[in-house]
Design a protein around this motif. Structure first.
Motif, PDB file in Angstrom:
ATOM      1  N   ILE A   1      73.623  73.468  20.658  1.00 18.05           N
ATOM      2  CA  ILE A   1      74.244  72.125  21.025  1.00 18.05           C
ATOM      3  C   ILE A   1      74.286  71.074  19.799  1.00 18.05           C
ATOM      4  CG2 ILE A   1      75.029  70.221  22.594  1.00 18.05           C
ATOM      5  CD1 ILE A   1      73.960  71.947  24.700  1.00 18.05           C
ATOM      6  N   ARG A   2      75.493  70.747  19.468  1.00 22.38           N
ATOM      7  CA  ARG A   2      75.365  69.440  18.623  1.00 22.38           C
ATOM      8  C   ARG A   2      75.874  68.335  19.123  1.00 22.38           C
ATOM      9  NH1 ARG A   2      79.059  70.118  13.191  1.00 22.38           N
ATOM     10  NH2 ARG A   2      77.163  71.356  12.735  1.00 22.38           N
ATOM     11  N   TYR A   3      74.897  67.327  19.174  1.00 20.63           N
ATOM     12  CA  TYR A   3      75.233  66.071  19.825  1.00 20.63           C
ATOM     13  C   TYR A   3      75.956  65.013  18.660  1.00 20.63           C
ATOM     14  CZ  TYR A   3      71.967  67.977  23.089  1.00 20.63           C
ATOM     15  OH  TYR A   3      71.139  68.760  23.711  1.00 20.63           O
ATOM     16  N   THR A   4      76.801  64.289  19.355  1.00 26.63           N
ATOM     17  CA  THR A   4      77.505  63.204  18.530  1.00 26.63           C
ATOM     18  C   THR A   4      77.836  62.182  19.679  1.00 26.63           C
ATOM     19  OG1 THR A   4      78.530  64.799  17.140  1.00 26.63           O
ATOM     20  CG2 THR A   4      79.668  62.676  17.129  1.00 26.63           C
ATOM     21  N   VAL A   5      77.888  60.875  19.179  1.00 22.19           N
ATOM     22  CA  VAL A   5      78.099  59.515  19.909  1.00 22.19           C
ATOM     23  C   VAL A   5      78.663  58.621  19.101  1.00 22.19           C
ATOM     24  CG1 VAL A   5      77.118  57.638  21.114  1.00 22.19           C
ATOM     25  CG2 VAL A   5      75.696  59.816  21.047  1.00 22.19           C
ATOM     26  N   VAL A   6      80.176  58.155  19.532  1.00 23.67           N
ATOM     27  CA  VAL A   6      80.947  57.476  18.864  1.00 23.67           C
ATOM     28  C   VAL A   6      81.126  56.169  19.678  1.00 23.67           C
ATOM     29  CG1 VAL A   6      81.856  59.081  17.771  1.00 23.67           C
ATOM     30  CG2 VAL A   6      83.022  58.569  19.843  1.00 23.67           C
ATOM     31  N   PRO A   7      81.383  54.874  19.123  1.00 21.12           N
ATOM     32  CA  PRO A   7      81.547  53.760  19.902  1.00 21.12           C
ATOM     33  C   PRO A   7      82.940  53.696  20.201  1.00 21.12           C
ATOM     34  CG  PRO A   7      81.770  53.421  17.478  1.00 21.12           C
ATOM     35  CD  PRO A   7      81.196  54.872  17.588  1.00 21.12           C
ATOM     36  N   LYS A   8      83.354  53.210  21.369  1.00 20.96           N
ATOM     37  CA  LYS A   8      84.739  53.046  21.988  1.00 20.96           C
ATOM     38  C   LYS A   8      85.499  52.146  20.813  1.00 20.96           C
ATOM     39  CE  LYS A   8      84.418  54.484  26.805  1.00 20.96           C
ATOM     40  NZ  LYS A   8      84.465  53.804  28.010  1.00 20.96           N
TER      41      LYS A   8
END
Length: 656
Positions: A258-265
């Motif tokens: 699993i590749r984890y990615t977090v982006v801001p709204k």
């Protein structure tokens, strides 16, 4: 040990009742509440004389029944221990192969294995998958009519079942316990054992009474299994289930596929989500949203963008919700937009992505929800978009809830940990696993921070300006207003409170709105600022802000990546790239998926119980010429080879 014989008559078990797919079973055998009947599977039409009437080894069963050539990780050791009569607590990540750890011992031991499962949908899908490979499995729950339930009970008493799935509520009834007294029991398997913990996210009080199994049948081995338990929950499982003497098998919680990615709204609506989904054409996935209204809105926007998107939440009509769930299970390429009401009972292995358009409630919940991606071990993605507004909403839900103060403090701590995970500049896998007490070296190479290490900047001066703005406005306002003050925007609200007269008015014009929101978000994540939910999400200073304001501490903030809009410079991933197949193999793969969907609809079963995507892809790449070639494909045991082999070869021939 017993000789394993393939089921001769699989026509005893009903399929999932649409309106009960996610409901716990709270009733004893009684009138059917949904359209059930006989088996939805077709009887085997092949000869069973190829199965030797002899005692099998665990590896024999793994290969011949389940189509796998070798065990993974600690599976072999667990199977040997439990089959030999030992108790076990197994902690293994979703997709790690927990089910085989009790299914194979069930086939090796004399007597039936009683599997405690918390949800109807989960037990029914697992039973159907077992029966597809010829295992004598059944379930007892409220989807069965009185005659059907009685038939299953008689098979139990006659020793004609290898595994019987039952919910804890039914198991604990006097009638069912009396039934077990008359049956030959080989094993108790307690699935989703974290449900025993009152601090867990899926607490089921009935799980705490399961010690009755050991009290009444002390010589029958027990195996408790879970994928989501931190150290305190682990200790509670041992204590509540009386497993102090059980051997513990704790596998890594890491899901390297699993590749984890977090982006801001960034206020761009679903644009970022659409960009993400463009990388997964034709693939199945789940999009989680916080509210029912948000679910409906996102599903509608995805449909307008040409995707097969369906909504799912508890406020929908039960029949529509069940239809949408059935489509997700039986069709390929469906994007399910849902609240967290959807997921726990879903065993679909080929979910290629899980996206969160709002912040989950805890890091534990996030791990479980993202764990629904890539259960087959193939490459998958977990994508999260969040903003400070999510934190405000979740804090309000927690603090205004009816839970006790101790529980609220725990939930707030879990939320803070998740916020820290989102704002970390280090390896996300390392931060995630740390929550479960597991050390990871970092630099995983499969999260956004490792693939594109974030830049950082000296945010000390910006932090002091932000903290001063909070203080000078009376610690009574939210982020939007504070940003307006710092950037010198003479809005009606700013002028109403005369905040344009403050010394901090306009001192932050060098940063744009997005950058200031990032500063405030990271100040909250760092514990320098708290959220006052009683005053509509107003920000207030904490003791940790004092050294920053006095110039005694420095802060560094992560630099937010620039938003890249979809346009001529962006390229949509093709299906061949998404499934990592060359054009000829992709054509065969698509043909096999269409065939699988048709068979699944005819049998009214989830598509993946016929064959997993990984198996279809292996078939498409190998392009077998005959049954011998097909038998060498991982995931194809003797039963499925006999049942579907000729049809698969015909499909390949037609697609050529």
């Amino acid at each position: 040990m017993r000789a394993y014989v393939r089921e001769a008559d699989p026509g005893d078990c009903a399929s999932a009742s649409p309106d009960e797919m996610h409901r716990p079973d709270n009733s004893d055998a009684g009138p059917s509440r949904g359209p059930v009947g006989g088996s939805t599977s077709r009887p085997h039409s092949h000869d069973t004389t190829d199965l030797p009437q002899m005692t099998d080894t665990a590896l024999d069963l793994l290969h011949r029944i389940f189509g796998h050539g070798a065990f993974r990780g600690e599976q072999a050791e667990i199977v040997e221990h439990v089959a030999g009569g030992g108790d076990a607590l197994v902690l293994m990540p979703t997709g790690g192969g927990k089910s085989l750890c009790y299914q194979i011992p069930a086939l090796l031991r004399d007597g039936v294995a009683i599997v405690v499962s918390p949800l109807i949908a989960l037990m029914q899908d697992q039973v159907e998958a077992l029966r597809q490979v010829g295992v004598r499995a059944a379930f007892l729950n409220s989807t069965l009519g009185g005659e059907e339930a009685a038939a299953v009970e008689q098979r139990l008493l006659r020793g004609e079942l290898d595994l019987l799935y039952v919910a804890p509520e039914r198991l604990l009834t006097g009638r069912f316990l009396s039934l077990l007294e008359r049956a030959k029991l080989g094993l108790f398997a307690i699935d989703e054992a974290h449900c025993v913990s009152q601090w867990g996210h899926d607490f089921r009080p009935e799980y705490r009474q399961l010690t009755v199994l050991h009290e009444r049948w002390p010589d029958v081995p027990r195996i408790a299994l879970t994928a989501t338990a931190d150290a305190p929950t682990r200790r509670e499982i041992v204590e509540r289930l009386g497993l102090e003497d059980a051997r513990q098998f704790v596998s890594s919680f890491d899901r390297p596929n699993i590749r984890y990615t977090v982006v801001p709204k960034d206020g761009a609506g679903t644009r970022a989500l659409l960009d993400f989904l463009a990388r997964h054409p034709g693939q199945s996935g789940i999009v989680y949203a916080m509210s029912r209204k948000r679910v409906e809105s996102v599903a509608e926007q995805l449909c307008k963008a040409g995707m097969k998107a369906l909504p799912y939440h508890a406020g929908m009509d039960a029949s529509i919700r069940a239809t949408n769930q059935r489509r997700f299970l039986q069709e390929d390429g469906i994007v399910m937009v849902a609240t967290i009401a959807f997921g726990m009972g879903i065993d679909k292995p080929d979910v290629r992505f899980v996206a969160h358009v709002d912040l989950p409630k805890s890091i534990e919940g996030y791990y479980q929800e993202t764990g629904r991606a890539g259960r087959d071990g193939d490459a998958s993605e977990a994508w999260l978009s969040y903003g400070l507004g999510d934190v405000v909403s979740l804090r309000q839900m927690i603090e205004q809830g009816e839970a006790g103060e101790e529980r609220k403090l725990l939930e707030l701590r879990k939320l803070d940990s998740l916020l820290g995970f989102c704002e970390t500049t280090g390896c996300r896998r390392q931060a995630l696993l740390r929550w479960f007490g597991e050390e990871h070296a970092g630099a995983c190479g499969n999260c956004d921070n490792c693939i594109s290490p974030p830049q950082s900047w000296d945010g000390t001066e910006a932090a002091r300006k932000a903290l001063s703005a909070i203080y000078r406005t009376g610690q009574r306002f939210g982020v939007g207003h504070l940003v307006d003050v710092l950037r010198g925007a003479k809005t009606e609200k700013v002028q109403q409170f005369r905040h344009d007269q403050l010394a901090v008015f306009g001192v932050g014009a060098d940063l744009d709105d997005r950058q200031w929101r990032s500063v405030f978000r990271q100040l909250v994540a760092g514990g320098h600022v708290d959220i006052d939910v009683e005053h509509f999400g107003a920000l207030r200073l904490t003791e940790a802000s004092r050294p920053v304001l006095k110039g005694e501490a420095t802060l560094r903030f992560r630099t937010e990546p620039k938003t890249v809009s979809r346009g001529r410079g962006s390229r949509r991933t093709t299906e061949a790239e998404a499934f990592d197949l060359d054009p000829d193999s992709l054509a065969r793969f698509q043909s096999l998926r269409e065939w699988r969907s048709q068979v699944a609809r005819e049998q009214n079963v989830p598509a993946y119980v016929i064959f997993h995507d990984a198996t279809l892809r292996a078939i498409a790449e190998a392009d077998p010429a005959d049954l011998d070639d097909l038998a060498r494909i991982p995931g194809i045991g003797s039963s499925k080879l006999d049942r579907y082999g000729e049809a698969v070869l015909q499909q390949l021939f037609d697609a050529a």
